[in-house]
Motif scaffolding. Structure first.
Motif, PDB file in Angstrom:
ATOM      1  N   UNK A 178      31.506  33.603  50.410  1.00 33.22           N
ATOM      2  CA  UNK A 178      30.737  34.845  50.426  1.00 33.22           C
ATOM      3  C   UNK A 178      31.726  35.991  50.288  1.00 33.22           C
ATOM      4  N   UNK A 179      31.533  36.817  49.273  1.00 28.44           N
ATOM      5  CA  UNK A 179      32.421  37.939  49.003  1.00 28.44           C
ATOM      6  C   UNK A 179      31.629  39.241  49.065  1.00 28.44           C
ATOM      7  N   UNK A 180      32.222  40.253  49.692  1.00 26.85           N
ATOM      8  CA  UNK A 180      31.551  41.540  49.861  1.00 26.85           C
ATOM      9  C   UNK A 180      32.334  42.604  49.098  1.00 26.85           C
ATOM     10  N   UNK A 181      31.619  43.428  48.344  1.00 23.81           N
ATOM     11  CA  UNK A 181      32.269  44.401  47.478  1.00 23.81           C
ATOM     12  C   UNK A 181      31.838  45.825  47.827  1.00 23.81           C
ATOM     13  N   UNK A 182      32.322  46.763  47.014  1.00 24.11           N
ATOM     14  CA  UNK A 182      31.946  48.160  47.168  1.00 24.11           C
ATOM     15  C   UNK A 182      30.427  48.304  47.187  1.00 24.11           C
ATOM     16  N   UNK A 183      29.944  49.234  48.007  1.00 19.65           N
ATOM     17  CA  UNK A 183      28.510  49.459  48.195  1.00 19.65           C
ATOM     18  C   UNK A 183      27.844  48.290  48.911  1.00 19.65           C
ATOM     19  N   UNK A 184      28.673  47.476  49.612  1.00 18.75           N
ATOM     20  CA  UNK A 184      28.198  46.348  50.410  1.00 18.75           C
ATOM     21  C   UNK A 184      27.469  45.303  49.573  1.00 18.75           C
ATOM     22  N   UNK A 185      27.745  45.278  48.294  1.00 21.58           N
ATOM     23  CA  UNK A 185      27.158  44.262  47.425  1.00 21.58           C
ATOM     24  C   UNK A 185      27.786  42.907  47.752  1.00 21.58           C
ATOM     25  N   UNK A 189      28.790  32.334  46.572  1.00 19.45           N
ATOM     26  CA  UNK A 189      29.180  31.314  45.602  1.00 19.45           C
ATOM     27  C   UNK A 189      28.361  30.041  45.715  1.00 19.45           C
ATOM     28  N   UNK A 190      27.574  29.946  46.783  1.00 22.43           N
ATOM     29  CA  UNK A 190      26.753  28.750  46.961  1.00 22.43           C
ATOM     30  C   UNK A 190      27.622  27.544  47.259  1.00 22.43           C
ATOM     31  N   UNK A 191      27.162  26.364  46.848  1.00 24.14           N
ATOM     32  CA  UNK A 191      27.947  25.136  46.969  1.00 24.14           C
ATOM     33  C   UNK A 191      28.282  24.661  45.562  1.00 24.14           C
ATOM     34  N   UNK A 192      29.471  24.983  45.124  1.00 22.42           N
ATOM     35  CA  UNK A 192      29.867  24.703  43.748  1.00 22.42           C
ATOM     36  C   UNK A 192      30.849  23.538  43.693  1.00 22.42           C
ATOM     37  N   UNK A 193      30.655  22.651  42.747  1.00 24.94           N
ATOM     38  CA  UNK A 193      31.591  21.548  42.558  1.00 24.94           C
ATOM     39  C   UNK A 193      32.770  22.045  41.732  1.00 24.94           C
ATOM     40  N   UNK A 194      33.977  21.730  42.189  1.00 28.15           N
ATOM     41  CA  UNK A 194      35.191  22.135  41.481  1.00 28.15           C
ATOM     42  C   UNK A 194      36.056  20.912  41.212  1.00 28.15           C
ATOM     43  N   UNK A 195      36.787  20.943  40.117  1.00 31.62           N
ATOM     44  CA  UNK A 195      37.690  19.866  39.761  1.00 31.62           C
ATOM     45  C   UNK A 195      39.112  20.402  39.717  1.00 31.62           C
ATOM     46  N   UNK A 196      40.065  19.581  40.158  1.00 30.21           N
ATOM     47  CA  UNK A 196      41.463  19.999  40.166  1.00 30.21           C
ATOM     48  C   UNK A 196      42.023  19.937  38.753  1.00 30.21           C
ATOM     49  N   UNK A 197      42.735  20.976  38.354  1.00 27.43           N
ATOM     50  CA  UNK A 197      43.272  21.053  37.003  1.00 27.43           C
ATOM     51  C   UNK A 197      44.733  21.478  37.047  1.00 27.43           C
ATOM     52  N   UNK A 229      42.033  34.144  43.366  1.00 29.13           N
ATOM     53  CA  UNK A 229      40.820  33.946  42.580  1.00 29.13           C
ATOM     54  C   UNK A 229      41.020  34.549  41.191  1.00 29.13           C
ATOM     55  N   UNK A 230      40.715  33.766  40.164  1.00 29.05           N
ATOM     56  CA  UNK A 230      40.788  34.264  38.798  1.00 29.05           C
ATOM     57  C   UNK A 230      39.428  34.071  38.136  1.00 29.05           C
ATOM     58  N   UNK A 231      38.735  35.165  37.953  1.00 29.43           N
ATOM     59  CA  UNK A 231      37.430  35.151  37.290  1.00 29.43           C
ATOM     60  C   UNK A 231      37.684  35.375  35.809  1.00 29.43           C
ATOM     61  N   UNK A 232      37.725  34.292  35.047  1.00 27.25           N
ATOM     62  CA  UNK A 232      38.132  34.368  33.645  1.00 27.25           C
ATOM     63  C   UNK A 232      37.140  35.198  32.837  1.00 27.25           C
ATOM     64  N   UNK A 233      37.650  36.270  32.269  1.00 26.33           N
ATOM     65  CA  UNK A 233      36.862  37.197  31.451  1.00 26.33           C
ATOM     66  C   UNK A 233      35.716  37.834  32.237  1.00 26.33           C
ATOM     67  N   UNK A 234      35.769  37.737  33.563  1.00 29.55           N
ATOM     68  CA  UNK A 234      34.727  38.309  34.434  1.00 29.55           C
ATOM     69  C   UNK A 234      33.331  37.754  34.140  1.00 29.55           C
ATOM     70  N   UNK A 239      27.461  36.487  35.836  1.00 28.20           N
ATOM     71  CA  UNK A 239      26.366  35.520  35.867  1.00 28.20           C
ATOM     72  C   UNK A 239      25.805  35.344  37.269  1.00 28.20           C
ATOM     73  N   UNK A 240      26.682  35.321  38.277  1.00 27.53           N
ATOM     74  CA  UNK A 240      26.254  34.974  39.629  1.00 27.53           C
ATOM     75  C   UNK A 240      26.143  36.156  40.586  1.00 27.53           C
ATOM     76  N   UNK A 241      26.848  37.240  40.312  1.00 25.52           N
ATOM     77  CA  UNK A 241      26.931  38.308  41.300  1.00 25.52           C
ATOM     78  C   UNK A 241      26.473  39.664  40.789  1.00 25.52           C
ATOM     79  N   UNK A 242      26.241  39.780  39.509  1.00 23.45           N
ATOM     80  CA  UNK A 242      25.871  41.072  38.964  1.00 23.45           C
ATOM     81  C   UNK A 242      27.093  41.907  38.626  1.00 23.45           C
TER      82      UNK A 242
END
Length: 257
Positions: A178-185, A189-197, A229-234, A239-242
């Motif tokens: 859970x990430x909180x941003x400016x304006x308390x937005x 992330x929910x429960x996301x499956x991740x793979x090691x790379x 955290x690297x959000x590639x190309x934002x 898609x998930x956070x607006x």
């Protein structure tokens, strides 16, 4: 005897020239880490390292063109250290290094870097125990006051990311956050499956018209295990956070229990 000495010196000189041919952007005579030695031994990586250094120096030189040049320059320096620590220096293969350098230089992502045959990974390819756990970061929250037409600090919030292991599949994890941003937005992330790379976790959520990828790089930074955290190309946050959620380059510290 004199001719033999000259011949020996000539051979030695040729050997030295071949050793230093891949000079990179730093003195290869002082290369100490595996990454530095690998860069020096590889013609391709040496050229990439030189190109990376030129781009970095060029960015620093143009920082004086900005209104708040000192802040901009400090940010460039901090971003460079972050890239070195979390991305380049955590690689364990030439392929990983080439990818990180190219992405830095080209300022665009090379997608599809996750392992294709994860069940065949060796122990050295798998994430360490420090790649799992709870990570957090205190963040100052600001709200826009329409009455005063100013941004006002309203206190602190805590950004959290938890990386859970999956039984019998050490190359997989379940990531919550859970990430909180400016304006308390808030962004969940929910429960996301991740793979090691190779040197990071990757969450792929590809759409029909675009690739959506969130990467999480664990590394030892300032004496603590931390997570970049690297959000590639934002694309992930859009898609998930607006549009108001922006968490690329956020660093969270691993909680010790």
């Amino acid at each position: 005897m004199k001719k033999l000495c000259i011949t020996t010196i000539s051979i030695l000189g040729a050997c030295l020239l071949s050793t230093y041919a891949n000079a990179a952007s730093f003195d290869c005579n002082k290369a100490a880490t595996w990454v530095e030695k690998t860069v020096c031994d590889s013609p391709e990586l040496s050229k990439l390292d030189e190109t990376m250094a030129k781009k970095y120096k060029s960015n620093l030189a143009t920082s004086s063109n900005y209104e708040d040049s000192k802040v901009f320059k400090d940010r460039l320096i901090a971003n460079q250290r972050t890239w070195l620590t979390f991305q380049r220096d955590t690689c364990k293969s030439e392929e990983c290094l080439i990818r990180e350098y190219k992405e830095y230089i080209e300022a665009q992502a090379n997608y599809g870097v996750a392992w294709d045959f994860s069940d065949e990974l060796s122990r050295s390819d798998l994430p360490s125990k420090n790649a799992f756990g709870n990570f957090s970061q205190k963040s100052q929250i600001s709200l826009y006051n329409s009455g005063t037409q100013r941004w006002e600090d309203t206190g602190e919030a805590t950004n959290t990311v938890s990386i859970h292991s999956v039984a019998n599949k050490p190359y997989l994890s379940i990531i919550e956050g859970v990430l909180v941003f400016t304006n308390a937005h808030t962004c969940d992330l929910g429960e996301s499956k991740a793979i090691w790379s190779e040197n990071h976790w990757v969450i792929n959520d590809d759409q029909p018209d675009k690739a959506v990828e969130l990467r999480l790089y664990p590394a030892l930074y300032k004496g603590q295990i931390q997570l970049l955290l690297r959000d590639i190309d934002n694309q992930y946050r859009e898609l998930h956070c607006g549009m108001r959620g922006y968490f690329d380059s956020i660093i969270l510290e691993r909680e010790v229990r």
